[in-house]
Design a protein around this motif. Structure first.
Motif, short mmCIF file in Angstrom:
data_model
loop_
_atom_site.label_atom_id
_atom_site.label_comp_id
_atom_site.label_asym_id
_atom_site.label_seq_id
_atom_site.Cartn_x
_atom_site.Cartn_y
_atom_site.Cartn_z
N UNK A 86 -53.43 -15.41 -19.39
CA UNK A 86 -54.16 -14.84 -18.25
C UNK A 86 -53.83 -15.57 -16.95
N UNK A 87 -53.66 -16.88 -17.03
CA UNK A 87 -53.29 -17.65 -15.85
C UNK A 87 -51.89 -17.27 -15.37
N UNK A 88 -50.99 -17.00 -16.31
CA UNK A 88 -49.64 -16.60 -15.93
C UNK A 88 -49.67 -15.25 -15.21
N UNK A 89 -50.39 -14.29 -15.75
CA UNK A 89 -50.48 -12.97 -15.10
C UNK A 89 -51.09 -13.11 -13.70
N UNK A 90 -52.14 -13.90 -13.56
CA UNK A 90 -52.77 -14.12 -12.26
C UNK A 90 -51.78 -14.74 -11.28
N UNK A 91 -51.00 -15.70 -11.74
CA UNK A 91 -49.99 -16.34 -10.89
C UNK A 91 -48.94 -15.32 -10.45
N UNK A 92 -48.45 -14.51 -11.39
CA UNK A 92 -47.42 -13.53 -11.05
C UNK A 92 -47.94 -12.49 -10.06
N UNK A 93 -49.19 -12.09 -10.19
CA UNK A 93 -49.76 -11.11 -9.27
C UNK A 93 -49.84 -11.64 -7.84
N UNK A 94 -49.96 -12.96 -7.69
CA UNK A 94 -50.06 -13.56 -6.35
C UNK A 94 -48.72 -13.71 -5.65
N UNK A 95 -47.63 -13.63 -6.39
CA UNK A 95 -46.32 -13.80 -5.78
C UNK A 95 -46.00 -12.62 -4.87
N UNK A 96 -45.32 -12.87 -3.74
CA UNK A 96 -44.95 -11.77 -2.84
C UNK A 96 -43.97 -10.81 -3.50
N UNK A 97 -44.09 -9.55 -3.15
CA UNK A 97 -43.18 -8.51 -3.67
C UNK A 97 -42.11 -8.25 -2.61
N UNK A 98 -40.96 -7.79 -3.07
CA UNK A 98 -39.94 -7.40 -2.08
C UNK A 98 -39.89 -5.92 -1.95
#
Length: 98
Positions: A86-98
């Motif tokens: 769950x922490x990994x998914x939360x981290x990935x969601x916060x990353x900027x998209x291109x």
């Protein structure tokens, strides 16, 4: 394995859709001992997010899973806490998209 658990917006539908790769180096950290002396382990993930188009790492994280249960069936391998999915998914969601 993890790919199927990603939210739809983060999951590639075809190989051509893959623009980012997440590398996970897994290890365990001893966080205690049970009454019989068996170790209690917590999952530790070192994560690197690689943008394939740029050819470089665009994010890094150190994630720790939950602690193992207070009482455990050692024979069943319950002396490991759950990994930090769950922490990994939360981290990935916060990353900027291109």
């Amino acid at each position: 394995m993890f790919h199927d658990d990603l939210p739809g917006k983060l999951r590639a539908a075809t190989p051509d859709d893959v623009g980012t790769v997440v590398l996970i180096k897994e290890s365990d950290r001893k966080v205690g001992e049970y009454s019989g002396g068996e170790p209690a382990w917590q999952a530790v993930w070192r994560v690197a997010v690689v943008d394939l188009a740029k050819g470089r790492v665009v994010g890094r994280a150190l994630l720790r899973g939950a602690h193992p249960p207070f009482m455990a069936d050692i024979a069943a391998g319950e002396n490991h806490g759950p990994p930090p999915w769950d922490d990994l998914v939360a981290y990935l969601k916060k990353l900027p998209r291109r």
